[in-house]
Motif scaffolding. Sequence first.
Motif, PDB file in Angstrom:
ATOM      1  N   PRO A  13     -22.953  -3.753 -39.001  1.00 47.42           N
ATOM      2  CA  PRO A  13     -22.196  -2.839 -39.857  1.00 47.42           C
ATOM      3  C   PRO A  13     -22.833  -2.713 -41.241  1.00 47.42           C
ATOM      4  O   PRO A  13     -23.072  -3.705 -41.917  1.00 47.42           O
ATOM      5  N   VAL A  14     -23.149  -1.477 -41.617  1.00 50.78           N
ATOM      6  CA  VAL A  14     -23.688  -1.185 -42.938  1.00 50.78           C
ATOM      7  C   VAL A  14     -22.949   0.024 -43.500  1.00 50.78           C
ATOM      8  O   VAL A  14     -22.383   0.820 -42.761  1.00 50.78           O
ATOM      9  N   ASP A  15     -22.975   0.173 -44.796  1.00 45.83           N
ATOM     10  CA  ASP A  15     -22.349   1.297 -45.477  1.00 45.83           C
ATOM     11  C   ASP A  15     -23.399   2.386 -45.629  1.00 45.83           C
ATOM     12  O   ASP A  15     -24.214   2.354 -46.548  1.00 45.83           O
ATOM     13  N   ASP A  30     -28.405   0.295 -45.550  1.00 48.06           N
ATOM     14  CA  ASP A  30     -27.200   0.276 -46.371  1.00 48.06           C
ATOM     15  C   ASP A  30     -27.497   0.997 -47.687  1.00 48.06           C
ATOM     16  O   ASP A  30     -28.577   0.857 -48.250  1.00 48.06           O
ATOM     17  N   GLN A  31     -26.540   1.791 -48.163  1.00 46.57           N
ATOM     18  CA  GLN A  31     -26.794   2.562 -49.378  1.00 46.57           C
ATOM     19  C   GLN A  31     -26.905   1.687 -50.618  1.00 46.57           C
ATOM     20  O   GLN A  31     -27.399   2.126 -51.647  1.00 46.57           O
ATOM     21  N   ASN A  32     -26.497   0.436 -50.529  1.00 45.62           N
ATOM     22  CA  ASN A  32     -26.592  -0.468 -51.674  1.00 45.62           C
ATOM     23  C   ASN A  32     -27.864  -1.310 -51.669  1.00 45.62           C
ATOM     24  O   ASN A  32     -28.083  -2.089 -52.590  1.00 45.62           O
ATOM     25  N   HIS A  64     -31.470   2.414 -40.060  1.00 40.79           N
ATOM     26  CA  HIS A  64     -30.177   2.378 -40.740  1.00 40.79           C
ATOM     27  C   HIS A  64     -30.349   1.520 -41.982  1.00 40.79           C
ATOM     28  O   HIS A  64     -30.680   0.349 -41.868  1.00 40.79           O
ATOM     29  N   THR A  92     -27.768   8.600 -41.553  1.00 41.22           N
ATOM     30  CA  THR A  92     -26.756   8.720 -42.607  1.00 41.22           C
ATOM     31  C   THR A  92     -25.425   9.061 -41.966  1.00 41.22           C
ATOM     32  O   THR A  92     -25.352   9.439 -40.803  1.00 41.22           O
ATOM     33  N   ASP A  93     -24.354   8.939 -42.728  1.00 38.92           N
ATOM     34  CA  ASP A  93     -23.042   9.409 -42.309  1.00 38.92           C
ATOM     35  C   ASP A  93     -22.918  10.869 -42.704  1.00 38.92           C
ATOM     36  O   ASP A  93     -23.537  11.327 -43.657  1.00 38.92           O
ATOM     37  N   ASN A 140     -24.093   9.398 -47.256  1.00 40.37           N
ATOM     38  CA  ASN A 140     -23.671  10.661 -46.661  1.00 40.37           C
ATOM     39  C   ASN A 140     -24.797  11.688 -46.718  1.00 40.37           C
ATOM     40  O   ASN A 140     -25.636  11.653 -47.614  1.00 40.37           O
ATOM     41  N   ASP A 182     -29.464  -4.468 -43.892  1.00 45.41           N
ATOM     42  CA  ASP A 182     -28.126  -4.610 -44.463  1.00 45.41           C
ATOM     43  C   ASP A 182     -28.197  -4.718 -45.983  1.00 45.41           C
ATOM     44  O   ASP A 182     -29.276  -4.657 -46.579  1.00 45.41           O
ATOM     45  N   LYS A 183     -27.034  -4.864 -46.612  1.00 41.03           N
ATOM     46  CA  LYS A 183     -26.991  -4.832 -48.072  1.00 41.03           C
ATOM     47  C   LYS A 183     -27.686  -6.009 -48.735  1.00 41.03           C
ATOM     48  O   LYS A 183     -28.050  -5.938 -49.896  1.00 41.03           O
TER      49      LYS A 183
END
Length: 124
Positions: free
Chosen positions: A32-34, A93-95, A91, A120-121, A37, A55-56
């Motif tokens: 799971p990553v954020d 993470d945006q951070n 993928h 991206t989302d 968009n 990941d972050k």
Amino acid sequence: MSEINVTPFVDVMLVLLVVFMVAAPLLTVGVPVDLPNSKAQPLPENTKPLSITVDKEGKLYLQDEAIDLDELVPRLKVIFTNRTDDRIYLHGDQNVDYGVIMKVMGRMNGAGFSKVALVTDAEN
């Protein structure tokens, strides 16, 4: 007059609804990553995609398995011996630091893997 009793049917449907609501989030594969968009359209895909996740914290995952950056290219070469023209999904993470993503892409590009798609989302 006889009537049809639909109560057992409704009970079964509600139980199935609950089961699918619980099981649906478990069907997603990956870490799971954020994701950021984007307004880009999704790409059509016929086979299970190969995904690399950052990941972050900057940790690297090939599918669900954590790996080091130095292990990435040899693992990809083994995977792509039987696959041709497959795309690799990255993928990030945006951070996470942009430089980490570029290191991963640079290693893949340097080894000849040029079909890399950034995931991206969808933007609302």
